[in-house]
Design a protein around this motif. Sequence first.
Motif, PDB file in Angstrom:
ATOM      1  N   PHE A 189       0.836  -1.193   0.000  1.00 15.36           N
ATOM      2  CA  PHE A 189       0.000   0.000   0.000  1.00 15.36           C
ATOM      3  C   PHE A 189       0.874   1.247   0.000  1.00 15.36           C
ATOM      4  CE2 PHE A 189      -3.137  -3.009   1.796  1.00 15.36           C
ATOM      5  CZ  PHE A 189      -4.115  -2.819   0.846  1.00 15.36           C
ATOM      6  N   ALA A 190       0.569   2.185  -0.904  1.00 16.60           N
ATOM      7  CA  ALA A 190       1.261   3.474  -0.904  1.00 16.60           C
ATOM      8  C   ALA A 190       0.358   4.487  -0.211  1.00 16.60           C
ATOM      9  CB  ALA A 190       1.553   3.896  -2.343  1.00 16.60           C
ATOM     10  N   ALA A 191       0.841   5.720  -0.158  1.00 15.71           N
ATOM     11  CA  ALA A 191       0.059   6.776   0.490  1.00 15.71           C
ATOM     12  C   ALA A 191      -1.326   6.863  -0.160  1.00 15.71           C
ATOM     13  CB  ALA A 191       0.790   8.109   0.345  1.00 15.71           C
ATOM     14  N   GLY A 192      -2.336   7.062   0.621  1.00 19.20           N
ATOM     15  CA  GLY A 192      -3.685   7.195   0.083  1.00 19.20           C
ATOM     16  C   GLY A 192      -4.368   5.856  -0.117  1.00 19.20           C
ATOM     17  N   GLY A 193      -3.741   4.781   0.363  1.00 19.13           N
ATOM     18  CA  GLY A 193      -4.388   3.474   0.299  1.00 19.13           C
ATOM     19  C   GLY A 193      -4.372   2.843  -1.071  1.00 19.13           C
ATOM     20  N   ARG A 194      -3.560   3.393  -2.013  1.00 18.14           N
ATOM     21  CA  ARG A 194      -3.467   2.763  -3.321  1.00 18.14           C
ATOM     22  C   ARG A 194      -2.556   1.544  -3.218  1.00 18.14           C
ATOM     23  NH1 ARG A 194      -0.528   6.050  -6.986  1.00 18.14           N
ATOM     24  NH2 ARG A 194       0.574   6.683  -5.112  1.00 18.14           N
ATOM     25  N   PHE A 195      -2.901   0.463  -3.904  1.00 17.95           N
ATOM     26  CA  PHE A 195      -2.006  -0.696  -3.949  1.00 17.95           C
ATOM     27  C   PHE A 195      -1.093  -0.529  -5.154  1.00 17.95           C
ATOM     28  CE2 PHE A 195      -0.761  -4.934  -5.321  1.00 17.95           C
ATOM     29  CZ  PHE A 195      -0.239  -5.445  -4.141  1.00 17.95           C
ATOM     30  N   VAL A 196       0.211  -0.384  -4.900  1.00 20.46           N
ATOM     31  CA  VAL A 196       1.169  -0.198  -5.984  1.00 20.46           C
ATOM     32  C   VAL A 196       2.005  -1.471  -6.116  1.00 20.46           C
ATOM     33  CG1 VAL A 196       3.123   1.146  -6.820  1.00 20.46           C
ATOM     34  CG2 VAL A 196       1.258   2.274  -5.612  1.00 20.46           C
ATOM     35  N   ALA A 197       1.965  -2.081  -7.302  1.00 18.47           N
ATOM     36  CA  ALA A 197       2.671  -3.338  -7.527  1.00 18.47           C
ATOM     37  C   ALA A 197       4.082  -3.081  -8.033  1.00 18.47           C
ATOM     38  CB  ALA A 197       1.902  -4.187  -8.537  1.00 18.47           C
ATOM     39  N   ASP A 198       5.048  -3.846  -7.522  1.00 14.62           N
ATOM     40  CA  ASP A 198       6.422  -3.802  -8.049  1.00 14.62           C
ATOM     41  C   ASP A 198       6.559  -4.792  -9.199  1.00 14.62           C
ATOM     42  OD1 ASP A 198       7.037  -2.197  -5.796  1.00 14.62           O
ATOM     43  OD2 ASP A 198       7.214  -4.037  -4.605  1.00 14.62           O
ATOM     44  N   GLU A 199       5.697  -5.813  -9.184  1.00 11.35           N
ATOM     45  CA  GLU A 199       5.819  -6.867 -10.170  1.00 11.35           C
ATOM     46  C   GLU A 199       4.429  -7.414 -10.442  1.00 11.35           C
ATOM     47  OE1 GLU A 199       8.408  -9.936  -8.780  1.00 11.35           O
ATOM     48  OE2 GLU A 199       8.905 -10.610 -10.787  1.00 11.35           O
ATOM     49  N   VAL A 200       4.120  -7.645 -11.712  1.00  8.72           N
ATOM     50  CA  VAL A 200       2.839  -8.262 -12.059  1.00  8.72           C
ATOM     51  C   VAL A 200       3.127  -9.542 -12.826  1.00  8.72           C
ATOM     52  CG1 VAL A 200       0.727  -8.063 -13.420  1.00  8.72           C
ATOM     53  CG2 VAL A 200       1.528  -6.114 -12.094  1.00  8.72           C
ATOM     54  N   LEU A 201       2.628 -10.674 -12.312  1.00  5.17           N
ATOM     55  CA  LEU A 201       2.839 -11.956 -12.969  1.00  5.17           C
ATOM     56  C   LEU A 201       1.508 -12.465 -13.496  1.00  5.17           C
ATOM     57  CD1 LEU A 201       5.058 -13.600 -10.222  1.00  5.17           C
ATOM     58  CD2 LEU A 201       5.806 -12.388 -12.268  1.00  5.17           C
ATOM     59  N   ALA A 202       1.544 -13.058 -14.699  1.00  8.55           N
ATOM     60  CA  ALA A 202       0.330 -13.632 -15.254  1.00  8.55           C
ATOM     61  C   ALA A 202       0.249 -15.078 -14.827  1.00  8.55           C
ATOM     62  CB  ALA A 202       0.351 -13.525 -16.772  1.00  8.55           C
ATOM     63  N   LYS A 203      -0.943 -15.505 -14.437  1.00  7.26           N
ATOM     64  CA  LYS A 203      -1.113 -16.909 -14.077  1.00  7.26           C
ATOM     65  C   LYS A 203      -1.775 -17.611 -15.242  1.00  7.26           C
ATOM     66  CE  LYS A 203      -3.317 -19.862 -10.665  1.00  7.26           C
ATOM     67  NZ  LYS A 203      -2.458 -21.012 -10.790  1.00  7.26           N
ATOM     68  N   HIS A 204      -1.122 -18.666 -15.690  1.00  2.92           N
ATOM     69  CA  HIS A 204      -1.657 -19.406 -16.819  1.00  2.92           C
ATOM     70  C   HIS A 204      -2.540 -20.528 -16.293  1.00  2.92           C
ATOM     71  CE1 HIS A 204      -2.101 -21.158 -20.634  1.00  2.92           C
ATOM     72  NE2 HIS A 204      -1.404 -22.227 -20.372  1.00  2.92           N
ATOM     73  N   ASP A 205      -3.604 -20.872 -17.029  1.00  3.17           N
ATOM     74  CA  ASP A 205      -4.389 -22.024 -16.596  1.00  3.17           C
ATOM     75  C   ASP A 205      -3.910 -23.268 -17.342  1.00  3.17           C
ATOM     76  OD1 ASP A 205      -5.578 -22.102 -19.113  1.00  3.17           O
ATOM     77  OD2 ASP A 205      -7.146 -20.711 -18.506  1.00  3.17           O
ATOM     78  N   GLU A 206      -4.541 -24.417 -17.034  1.00  2.00           N
ATOM     79  CA  GLU A 206      -4.030 -25.684 -17.558  1.00  2.00           C
ATOM     80  C   GLU A 206      -4.612 -26.032 -18.910  1.00  2.00           C
ATOM     81  OE1 GLU A 206      -6.108 -25.217 -15.131  1.00  2.00           O
ATOM     82  OE2 GLU A 206      -7.439 -26.908 -14.762  1.00  2.00           O
ATOM     83  N   ASN A 207      -5.336 -25.067 -19.554  1.00  2.00           N
ATOM     84  CA  ASN A 207      -5.994 -25.397 -20.818  1.00  2.00           C
ATOM     85  C   ASN A 207      -5.112 -25.073 -22.019  1.00  2.00           C
ATOM     86  OD1 ASN A 207      -8.540 -26.278 -19.724  1.00  2.00           O
ATOM     87  ND2 ASN A 207      -8.813 -24.152 -19.121  1.00  2.00           N
ATOM     88  N   TYR A 208      -4.958 -26.050 -22.882  1.00  2.00           N
ATOM     89  CA  TYR A 208      -4.196 -25.863 -24.105  1.00  2.00           C
ATOM     90  C   TYR A 208      -5.101 -26.250 -25.270  1.00  2.00           C
ATOM     91  CZ  TYR A 208       0.046 -25.721 -21.261  1.00  2.00           C
ATOM     92  OH  TYR A 208       1.009 -25.389 -20.347  1.00  2.00           O
TER      93      TYR A 208
END
Lengths: 245, 148
Positions: B108-127
């Motif tokens: 959480f940064a000032a003002g209650g905003r959630f600031v991400a340092d890293e964003v990862l995509a989650k893949h599902d098991e469907n091909y």
Amino acid sequence: MWNWIQRFSSPKHFYSMSVPLIKWFAIAALVIGLYGLYLGLFVAPTDYKQGDSYRIIFIHVPAAWLAMFIYMVMAVSAGIGIIWRIRLADMVAAASAPIGASFTFLALVTGSLWGKPMWGTYWIWDARLTSMLILLFLYLGYMALQSAIDDQRSADKASGLLAIVGAVNIPIIHYSVEWWNTLHQGASVAKFDAPSIHIDMLIPLLLMAVAFKLFYATMVLVRTRNESLYRDRNRRWVREIVEKL
Amino acid sequence: MNKRSRRKVLVLALVFGVSIATVLGLTALEENMLFFFSPTQVNAGEAPQERSFRVGGLVVPGSINRLPDSLTVQFEVTDNAENMTVEYTGILPDLFREGEGIVAIGSFAAGGRFVADEVLAKHDENYMPPEVADALKASGQYDYSGKM
């Protein structure tokens, strides 16, 4: 029965019996592997989300399956070696460890290379990746114990116990994606439901899995033969072979 | 008991003992092995306020807002119960799509905003091939839930 097992599991008998097996396993691995690679890289359709990047699955998944399979072979052989004192079983365990370590490493590296573009990171400490890294350390620990102890029987006993204890990691690897929230996706093939992978992708994947297993069968026979020559270097049957050269 | 069956019992006892110890150990660790918090948990104040943590959820379609002249992007994630806003500056992974699962690491940064340092995509098991995905969408059988 017992005498029969002892005779057929003698290193000398194994050394001569394994020659034709090696040839056929190697040919089958090569043929099925090349066909599987051709289907996987050229014939299988692209994925709806990942495009062509998903094709690393044809190396990554068979390598990971094989890494776990080899560990079970190693642990069971080590158990047979400890309980029934069958020397050939200890040799199979010792011969399997470096092959298993190589395939664990291959699974980790290919997964990492896929992870960077797809997930956005090479590595993350989630349960699946961490338990797979532990598998690599178990293999390395087994090999270290084998070479650290000079007396062969003590070395087999100590490293064999490590292999048996470490087998508890195998179900953890498999179920890690179900038990915990992981970044790694769930199982596409090894589950009770229908596979979540299209049949044209599944067939090359299974072919590659079979080819990898056959490659392991070839390598473990070759390495066990070498191991038996080395361990029995002072016995008469090895001397007779050497004299004939 | 002869020597051989004694060794058999010893090995079996070892396997049994280690299995029990592992099950107990993992059960005890369960809480700490939690990989990410859901938006519901975060909104309920269960996530740490001071240090960084992970949030997992699906990207809400239509919520992606790229700020002009920067790499900063804001989007909403949902667990289909509650939503929260994530702010991130950087290059998003290939599999980052509307309706797909992601895991964001940040605080959480000032003002209650959630600031991400890293964003990862989650893949599902469907091909599956694109045509099959299109056919599933057309017939209404496509699973948009992107299981987390």
